[in-house]
Design a protein around this motif. Structure first.
Motif, PDB file in Angstrom:
ATOM      1  N   VAL A 159       0.842  -1.196   0.000  1.00 26.62           N
ATOM      2  CA  VAL A 159       0.000   0.000   0.000  1.00 26.62           C
ATOM      3  C   VAL A 159       0.878   1.247   0.000  1.00 26.62           C
ATOM      4  O   VAL A 159       0.612   2.207  -0.741  1.00 26.62           O
ATOM      5  CB  VAL A 159      -0.949   0.002   1.214  1.00 26.62           C
ATOM      6  N   ARG A 160       1.941   1.220   0.812  1.00 22.45           N
ATOM      7  CA  ARG A 160       2.880   2.357   0.800  1.00 22.45           C
ATOM      8  C   ARG A 160       3.471   2.564  -0.585  1.00 22.45           C
ATOM      9  O   ARG A 160       3.619   3.692  -1.067  1.00 22.45           O
ATOM     10  CB  ARG A 160       3.996   2.119   1.832  1.00 22.45           C
ATOM     11  N   GLN A 161       3.822   1.456  -1.241  1.00 22.37           N
ATOM     12  CA  GLN A 161       4.444   1.548  -2.567  1.00 22.37           C
ATOM     13  C   GLN A 161       3.505   2.189  -3.583  1.00 22.37           C
ATOM     14  O   GLN A 161       3.917   3.075  -4.340  1.00 22.37           O
ATOM     15  CB  GLN A 161       4.848   0.151  -3.043  1.00 22.37           C
ATOM     16  N   VAL A 162       2.238   1.754  -3.605  1.00 24.39           N
ATOM     17  CA  VAL A 162       1.319   2.302  -4.602  1.00 24.39           C
ATOM     18  C   VAL A 162       0.985   3.758  -4.292  1.00 24.39           C
ATOM     19  O   VAL A 162       0.766   4.566  -5.214  1.00 24.39           O
ATOM     20  CB  VAL A 162       0.041   1.440  -4.708  1.00 24.39           C
ATOM     21  N   ILE A 163       0.967   4.133  -3.017  1.00 21.65           N
ATOM     22  CA  ILE A 163       0.762   5.544  -2.664  1.00 21.65           C
ATOM     23  C   ILE A 163       1.882   6.389  -3.259  1.00 21.65           C
ATOM     24  O   ILE A 163       1.642   7.442  -3.867  1.00 21.65           O
ATOM     25  CB  ILE A 163       0.707   5.727  -1.139  1.00 21.65           C
ATOM     26  N   ASP A 164       3.111   5.921  -3.090  1.00 21.88           N
ATOM     27  CA  ASP A 164       4.252   6.659  -3.629  1.00 21.88           C
ATOM     28  C   ASP A 164       4.195   6.730  -5.153  1.00 21.88           C
ATOM     29  O   ASP A 164       4.549   7.753  -5.752  1.00 21.88           O
ATOM     30  CB  ASP A 164       5.559   6.003  -3.169  1.00 21.88           C
ATOM     31  N   GLU A 165       3.723   5.648  -5.783  1.00 24.23           N
ATOM     32  CA  GLU A 165       3.573   5.660  -7.245  1.00 24.23           C
ATOM     33  C   GLU A 165       2.577   6.735  -7.680  1.00 24.23           C
ATOM     34  O   GLU A 165       2.825   7.480  -8.638  1.00 24.23           O
ATOM     35  CB  GLU A 165       3.090   4.288  -7.730  1.00 24.23           C
ATOM     36  N   LEU A 166       1.465   6.816  -6.976  1.00 24.42           N
ATOM     37  CA  LEU A 166       0.437   7.793  -7.330  1.00 24.42           C
ATOM     38  C   LEU A 166       0.937   9.222  -7.120  1.00 24.42           C
ATOM     39  O   LEU A 166       0.687  10.100  -7.955  1.00 24.42           O
ATOM     40  CB  LEU A 166      -0.818   7.550  -6.486  1.00 24.42           C
ATOM     41  N   VAL A 167       1.619   9.453  -6.008  1.00 23.68           N
ATOM     42  CA  VAL A 167       2.152  10.792  -5.731  1.00 23.68           C
ATOM     43  C   VAL A 167       3.163  11.186  -6.803  1.00 23.68           C
ATOM     44  O   VAL A 167       3.161  12.324  -7.304  1.00 23.68           O
ATOM     45  CB  VAL A 167       2.771  10.847  -4.325  1.00 23.68           C
ATOM     46  N   ASN A 168       4.042  10.242  -7.174  1.00 29.12           N
ATOM     47  CA  ASN A 168       5.041  10.526  -8.212  1.00 29.12           C
ATOM     48  C   ASN A 168       4.392  10.790  -9.569  1.00 29.12           C
ATOM     49  O   ASN A 168       4.963  11.479 -10.416  1.00 29.12           O
ATOM     50  CB  ASN A 168       6.022   9.362  -8.329  1.00 29.12           C
ATOM     51  N   ALA A 169       3.181  10.248  -9.756  1.00 31.61           N
ATOM     52  CA  ALA A 169       2.450  10.476 -11.018  1.00 31.61           C
ATOM     53  C   ALA A 169       1.639  11.764 -10.980  1.00 31.61           C
ATOM     54  O   ALA A 169       0.899  12.065 -11.930  1.00 31.61           O
ATOM     55  CB  ALA A 169       1.535   9.285 -11.295  1.00 31.61           C
ATOM     56  N   GLY A 170       1.756  12.520  -9.892  1.00 26.82           N
ATOM     57  CA  GLY A 170       1.063  13.804  -9.792  1.00 26.82           C
ATOM     58  C   GLY A 170      -0.332  13.738  -9.210  1.00 26.82           C
ATOM     59  O   GLY A 170      -1.072  14.721  -9.256  1.00 26.82           O
ATOM     60  N   LYS A 171      -0.709  12.604  -8.646  1.00 22.06           N
ATOM     61  CA  LYS A 171      -2.017  12.470  -8.020  1.00 22.06           C
ATOM     62  C   LYS A 171      -1.953  12.955  -6.568  1.00 22.06           C
ATOM     63  O   LYS A 171      -0.916  12.873  -5.919  1.00 22.06           O
ATOM     64  CB  LYS A 171      -2.475  11.005  -8.029  1.00 22.06           C
TER      65      LYS A 171
END
Length: 337
Positions: free
Chosen positions: A133-145
């Motif tokens: 869950v932490r990983q996908v949160i970081d992915e979304l933030v890095n994608a500008g979400k």
């Protein structure tokens, strides 16, 4: 020279033109939550029609262009989360969506975050404590979400904000009240949890255990017994606890679906047991009135919704603690019709 006294339109004029109450007009003009999107636009159109606002002022009232926002909520029999989902769907603008996902399942949450994150500008959800869950949160933030956690946080991630109560303090508050209520020279306190997958529940447990140990060492805590926010599981687990431990003097439910516990207490005629839980819902309200529950700790869904939307749409950027509300049978607010 004749001077004509042109009367400035007032709130009652807007209310009459829009066919709503003056209270609704006041909420719209002051940008308070709790007004349906269709009503919001009808009131603003009426305000322009009667000359109370100009077109530019209406744009300012509506704020920035709204982002595409998705709420992800755990599925189950938890009345509070069901009510929050209903609240979101009833009051949210057209670009806000909500979806239920499988409770306590980090894989399901990860899949939902990836799926809905692709088509949304912001994601608001109850976090599960898990590396994926932490990983996908970081992915979304890095994608500008924009990523906002509500009710249960994941502070070790790069989420933008957490909106909810201080859960450690909530647990200590429950312990303080229960310790005062339980006058027995000794006895057992049962902890009931949904799942330790949620940090909120762990923090409530920690706060409760810490204060009981500090201030009420004559009371022994047993559990936690996980009921997965399911009323039937909570019912059967409570029946078993009452049978195995006749000296139970208090029960603290850190999660939801308290109606299962209340049913077990009522059927066993053990309503003298101090029972404290979370979330003011129709079932917990009834149990407070009937004397089955002693106290409910809650967080107002409209406050969570309003603050989360502000962060998701970029109006605010910081986390915000929501006020912890405490209710007994004597101070219940007026029920919503």
């Amino acid at each position: 020279m004749m001077v004509f006294d042109v009367k400035r339109p007032l709130i009652p004029d807007i209310a009459m033109a829009a066919g709503v109450s003056t209270a609704t007009v006041d909420r719209v003009l002051n940008r308070r939550p709790g007004v349906r999107n269709v009503t919001l636009h009808r009131v603003l159109e009426a305000a322009v029609k009667v000359g109370y606002l100009g077109e530019e002022e209406v744009k300012a009232r509506l704020g920035p262009v709204f982002s595409k926002v998705v709420f992800l909520l755990p599925q189950g029999t938890n009345p509070y989360l069901t009510g929050l989902n209903t609240y979101v769907r009833a009051l949210a603008p057209l670009k806000v969506r909500s979806h239920f996902i499988e409770s306590f399942n980090p894989e399901a949450l990860v899949q939902a975050l990836r799926r809905y994150g692709k088509t949304s500008d912001a994601v608001i959800f109850m976090a599960i404590e898990h590396p994926k869950v932490r990983q996908v949160i970081d992915e979304l933030v890095n994608a500008g979400k924009r990523v906002v956690t509500i009710i249960s946080d994941l502070p070790t991630s790069n989420r933008h904000a957490y909106i909810g109560i201080d859960n450690f303090a909530a647990g200590r508050t429950a312990a303080k009240v229960m310790g005062r209520f339980c006058r027995a020279p000794q006895g057992k306190l049962a902890l009931v949890a949904a799942s330790r997958a949620y940090r909120a529940h762990m923090e409530r447990e920690m706060g409760f255990l810490a204060l009981i140990e500090e201030s009420f060492p004559h009371l022994t805590v047993i559990g936690p017994q996980e009921g997965h926010d399911n009323r039937d599981e909570n019912y059967h687990n409570t029946c078993r606890l009452l049978e195995q431990h006749p000296d139970i003097v208090g029960i603290y439910n850190v999660g939801g679906s308290s109606d299962g516990i209340g049913r077990a207490l009522h059927e066993s005629k053990r309503e003298e047991i101090c029972f404290i839980g979370h979330r003011l819902t129709p079932d917990t309200r009834s149990m407070l009135v009937e004397g089955v529950m002693d106290m409910v700790i809650t967080q107002n869904p409209s406050a969570i919704y309003a603050r989360a939307i502000e962060v998701a749409s970029g109006e605010k950027t910081d986390s915000g603690a929501v006020s912890m509300e405490i209710y007994f049978s004597e101070n219940l607010p007026i029920a919503n019709s």
